[in-house]
Every structure is written in C-alpha cells, then in structure tokens.
Design a protein around this motif. Structure first.
Motif, PDB file in Angstrom:
ATOM      1  N   THR A  31      55.458  22.226 155.922  1.00 57.77           N
ATOM      2  CA  THR A  31      54.920  22.917 156.871  1.00 57.77           C
ATOM      3  C   THR A  31      55.446  24.281 157.153  1.00 57.77           C
ATOM      4  O   THR A  31      54.743  25.243 157.284  1.00 57.77           O
ATOM      5  CB  THR A  31      55.134  22.246 158.396  1.00 57.77           C
ATOM      6  N   LEU A  32      56.843  24.543 156.634  1.00 55.76           N
ATOM      7  CA  LEU A  32      57.127  25.787 156.588  1.00 55.76           C
ATOM      8  C   LEU A  32      56.775  26.744 155.713  1.00 55.76           C
ATOM      9  O   LEU A  32      56.315  27.850 155.812  1.00 55.76           O
ATOM     10  CB  LEU A  32      58.693  25.511 156.419  1.00 55.76           C
ATOM     11  N   LEU A  33      56.439  26.225 154.320  1.00 54.47           N
ATOM     12  CA  LEU A  33      55.866  26.913 153.537  1.00 54.47           C
ATOM     13  C   LEU A  33      54.433  27.276 153.775  1.00 54.47           C
ATOM     14  O   LEU A  33      54.162  28.495 153.572  1.00 54.47           O
ATOM     15  CB  LEU A  33      55.781  26.089 151.981  1.00 54.47           C
ATOM     16  N   ALA A  34      53.755  26.403 154.356  1.00 54.68           N
ATOM     17  CA  ALA A  34      52.258  26.826 154.898  1.00 54.68           C
ATOM     18  C   ALA A  34      52.412  27.924 155.872  1.00 54.68           C
ATOM     19  O   ALA A  34      51.666  28.789 155.748  1.00 54.68           O
ATOM     20  CB  ALA A  34      51.631  25.615 155.504  1.00 54.68           C
ATOM     21  N   LEU A  35      53.282  27.846 156.852  1.00 55.07           N
ATOM     22  CA  LEU A  35      53.394  28.897 158.003  1.00 55.07           C
ATOM     23  C   LEU A  35      53.754  30.346 157.356  1.00 55.07           C
ATOM     24  O   LEU A  35      53.429  31.328 158.103  1.00 55.07           O
ATOM     25  CB  LEU A  35      54.314  28.168 158.957  1.00 55.07           C
ATOM     26  N   ALA A  36      54.638  29.937 156.419  1.00 54.59           N
ATOM     27  CA  ALA A  36      55.274  31.361 156.001  1.00 54.59           C
ATOM     28  C   ALA A  36      54.246  32.159 155.013  1.00 54.59           C
ATOM     29  O   ALA A  36      54.140  33.365 155.318  1.00 54.59           O
ATOM     30  CB  ALA A  36      56.382  30.952 155.012  1.00 54.59           C
ATOM     31  N   ALA A  37      53.314  31.358 154.231  1.00 59.52           N
ATOM     32  CA  ALA A  37      52.306  32.018 153.821  1.00 59.52           C
ATOM     33  C   ALA A  37      51.346  32.549 154.915  1.00 59.52           C
ATOM     34  O   ALA A  37      50.662  33.590 154.584  1.00 59.52           O
ATOM     35  CB  ALA A  37      51.540  30.873 152.687  1.00 59.52           C
ATOM     36  N   LEU A  38      51.080  31.919 155.983  1.00 56.45           N
ATOM     37  CA  LEU A  38      50.255  32.339 156.842  1.00 56.45           C
ATOM     38  C   LEU A  38      50.698  33.656 157.523  1.00 56.45           C
ATOM     39  O   LEU A  38      50.035  34.863 157.789  1.00 56.45           O
ATOM     40  CB  LEU A  38      49.939  31.326 157.936  1.00 56.45           C
ATOM     41  N   VAL A  39      51.992  33.701 157.757  1.00 60.04           N
ATOM     42  CA  VAL A  39      52.595  34.872 158.317  1.00 60.04           C
ATOM     43  C   VAL A  39      52.641  36.224 157.324  1.00 60.04           C
ATOM     44  O   VAL A  39      52.651  37.168 157.713  1.00 60.04           O
ATOM     45  CB  VAL A  39      54.173  34.621 158.710  1.00 60.04           C
ATOM     46  N   LEU A  40      53.041  35.708 156.076  1.00 62.06           N
ATOM     47  CA  LEU A  40      52.692  36.935 155.057  1.00 62.06           C
ATOM     48  C   LEU A  40      51.178  37.302 155.017  1.00 62.06           C
ATOM     49  O   LEU A  40      50.957  38.613 154.822  1.00 62.06           O
ATOM     50  CB  LEU A  40      53.183  36.533 153.749  1.00 62.06           C
ATOM     51  N   TRP A  41      50.335  36.393 155.093  1.00 70.32           N
ATOM     52  CA  TRP A  41      49.073  36.971 154.888  1.00 70.32           C
ATOM     53  C   TRP A  41      48.555  37.921 156.055  1.00 70.32           C
ATOM     54  O   TRP A  41      47.984  38.661 155.890  1.00 70.32           O
ATOM     55  CB  TRP A  41      47.967  35.733 154.803  1.00 70.32           C
ATOM     56  N   ARG A  42      49.152  37.572 157.373  1.00 72.18           N
ATOM     57  CA  ARG A  42      48.733  38.369 158.417  1.00 72.18           C
ATOM     58  C   ARG A  42      49.676  39.577 158.512  1.00 72.18           C
ATOM     59  O   ARG A  42      49.200  40.404 159.549  1.00 72.18           O
ATOM     60  CB  ARG A  42      48.992  37.577 159.549  1.00 72.18           C
ATOM     61  N   GLY A  43      50.676  39.720 157.829  1.00 73.81           N
ATOM     62  CA  GLY A  43      51.681  40.861 157.786  1.00 73.81           C
ATOM     63  C   GLY A  43      52.625  40.793 159.102  1.00 73.81           C
ATOM     64  O   GLY A  43      52.661  41.863 159.602  1.00 73.81           O
ATOM     65  N   GLU A  44      52.775  39.819 159.587  1.00 75.98           N
ATOM     66  CA  GLU A  44      53.501  39.864 160.996  1.00 75.98           C
ATOM     67  C   GLU A  44      54.968  40.020 160.936  1.00 75.98           C
ATOM     68  O   GLU A  44      55.362  39.453 160.029  1.00 75.98           O
ATOM     69  CB  GLU A  44      53.146  38.538 161.792  1.00 75.98           C
ATOM     70  N   SER A  45      55.576  40.772 161.618  1.00 68.42           N
ATOM     71  CA  SER A  45      56.977  41.214 161.637  1.00 68.42           C
ATOM     72  C   SER A  45      57.803  40.102 162.072  1.00 68.42           C
ATOM     73  O   SER A  45      57.617  39.382 162.960  1.00 68.42           O
ATOM     74  CB  SER A  45      57.119  42.634 162.396  1.00 68.42           C
ATOM     75  N   LEU A  46      59.062  40.036 161.521  1.00 62.68           N
ATOM     76  CA  LEU A  46      60.168  39.036 162.047  1.00 62.68           C
ATOM     77  C   LEU A  46      61.323  39.917 162.944  1.00 62.68           C
ATOM     78  O   LEU A  46      62.305  39.118 163.157  1.00 62.68           O
ATOM     79  CB  LEU A  46      60.739  38.299 160.787  1.00 62.68           C
TER      80      LEU A  46
END
Length: 303
Positions: A51-66
């Motif tokens: 699930t972490l990998l899937a969400l990380a891909a989603l965050v990177l795709w959206r370009g959201e800041s950490l």
C-alpha cells in the motif's frame, strides 16, 4: 486545476460498497493466512509495504509536497503508530473470533470518537446521538451473545475474551487516529497523510519483527493456501485503500461515507460462505442494530 466532477450518487455508493467488501475480504483472507501459520507481523508488513508503494506512486504523480512543520510531523508519527496498533489489534481479533464479530466490535470507533471529541472540548453529543449510541451498545451486547455467555455454566472461552478485547483496543486506537486526522492533520493532502501513515506502520512492523517482540510474528505460511491468502489480503487491502484516495474527490464522501459501514455485513456473508462462520439469530439481530445505529449516527453528523 478544475474540481473533479462527482460520480452520480448511485455509482459512488456502488464503488464505496465494493471497497467495503474488499476491506472485509482482506480480513477473511487474513484469517485463512493465520490458520496456515502466517505471522501476524508478516501480514502487516506485506500489506502496509504494498500500500505504501501504491500511495508513494500517487503522491509522486501528483507532485505533492512533503514539507511540514515539526509539530505536524509529531502528530503524523502518532497517527501512524495508532494505525499500527489498530492493525495489530484487528488482525489479532480476526485470528481468534469470527471475522464479522471482530469487525462489529471495531465499529464502536464512531462512539468512542464522539466521546473523545466531547472530552477534549468538542461539542457534546446530542440527545438523539446518545440514543443511537445506546442502540449500538445494545446491539453489540447481542452480537457478543453476552446473555448466554454470562448465564452459561461453562467458563467463557479464553480466545473469545482475547478477541473481543483486541477488538475494543483496536476501536479505541482508531477513534484516536480519527481525532488526530480531523483536528491536527486535516490540512494535509489525504494521499500524503496516508502514505506517511503506511510508512510508519511498515517501519513499526519491521522493527517489531526484527526485534522478535511477537513470537512467530514473522513466520511464513506453512501451506499453499496460506501463501494465496497472504497475497489476497495484500491485494484486496492495497487496491481498496489506494482506490479510495484516487477516487475520493469524485465520491462525495460527506454524503456517501455511511455506505462503507456494510463492511461487517460483508464480513458476515463472506465468513459464512468461505469460513463456515455463522452467528446465531440473536447475534445477527444485534449486528443489524449496530450497523443501523452507526449509519444513522453518521447521517446525523452530516445534517
């Protein structure tokens, strides 16, 4: 970026019901995996990792800041640890008692959240909300079959007690997690918050497994059925959790979230069809009271 167009309500409800069934199926698969000697921490590690990998891909795709403030990171860490405790407790409950029973006990979280919010200075529950909470507790009493358990001459099964206690602790942990999400981390993008939460769960599971804190917690499945079940629980949870955040802007969660409360109903159906777990008539009536009370309580909050 223009706002996403919401799905028609019947489509949104169908999607949420499908996701709820997927979450229920994850717990059915977990029970099968545990019955074939799969370690509980291994299940948590695999589930959170994918699930972490899937969400990380989603965050990177959206370009959201950490980028976050120091205090926000502290609350995020606490949220992740609470979800790790909740995951451990619900899997521990599922390993000991029928899946539907475990899910119904964990569904006490909305009541605990309302009481926690009140205790921390939030609004006091209305009279109607108090009646609905009482209805939920009455239903839970029937679900747990307490009249028969307490009146019977035989000792109450130890695993039954452990399963119920794990469910209650899981409900309390989830209620605290919901409070933090709504009151301390509400400004964070949902995908980022969930990704970081899964990161903490993954790290906590790995550390607990490496430290041998739970005997047998990292055991591999002892049969092919266990491996298949482990794969199914990872797939069902990962797909449902990720899809929820990908589609959240189109699901009108504020109106349709109560649909997700069919999860224990789906757990009851799947438990009967797959695991031959069946509650008696009084327990099913209690389950109906619990689910109905939670749905009405959720709709009342939205009004």
């Amino acid at each position: 970026m223009p706002a996403a167009t919401p799905f028609p309500r019947h489509i949104a409800a169908l999607i949420l019901a499908t996701l709820a069934c997927s979450f229920a199926g994850n717990h059915i698969a977990a029970r099968i995996a545990f019955d074939h000697d799969t370690g509980l921490l291994l299940a948590m590690l695999c589930r959170s990792g994918v699930t972490l990998l899937a969400l990380a891909a989603l965050v990177l795709w959206r370009g959201e800041s950490l980028r976050m403030r120091h205090q926000t990171w502290a609350w995020q860490l606490m949220l992740g640890l609470l979800i790790a405790v909740q995951s451990f407790c619900i899997y521990s409950a599922v390993a000991r008692i029928p899946v539907a029973l475990a899910l119904l006990v964990v569904n006490l979280a909305p009541i605990l959240l309302a009481l926690l919010t009140w205790a921390l200075g939030g609004p006091r529950p209305t009279r109607r909300a108090a009646w609905l909470m009482g209805l939920i507790l009455l239903g839970l009493m029937f679900v747990l079959d307490l009249p028969r358990q307490l009146s019977g001459p035989a000792d109450i099964d130890r695993r039954w007690i452990e399963g119920v206690l794990f469910g209650l602790i899981g409900a309390a942990a989830f209620a605290c997690a919901l409070w933090i999400t709504g009151n301390r981390l509400s400004g964070m993008p949902g995908a980022v918050r969930s990704m970081l939460t899964m990161l903490v769960v993954f790290a906590a599971s790995a550390l607990a497994g490496a430290g041998g804190l739970l005997p047998g917690g990292m055991n591999l499945p002892s049969a092919t059925a266990g491996w298949i079940a482990l794969g199914c629980l990872v797939l069902l949870y990962g797909v449902a959790f990720s899809a929820l955040f990908i589609l959240v802007t189109r699901l009108d969660i504020a109106r349709n979230a109560p649909v997700m409360n069919i999860e224990p109903v789906a757990g009851l159906l799947f438990g009967w069809l797959i695991l031959d777990q069946l509650l008696n008539g009084l327990q099913m009536f209690g389950g109906l009271l619990v689910v109905s009370g939670i749905v009405l309580l959720a709709y009342k909050r939205q009004a």
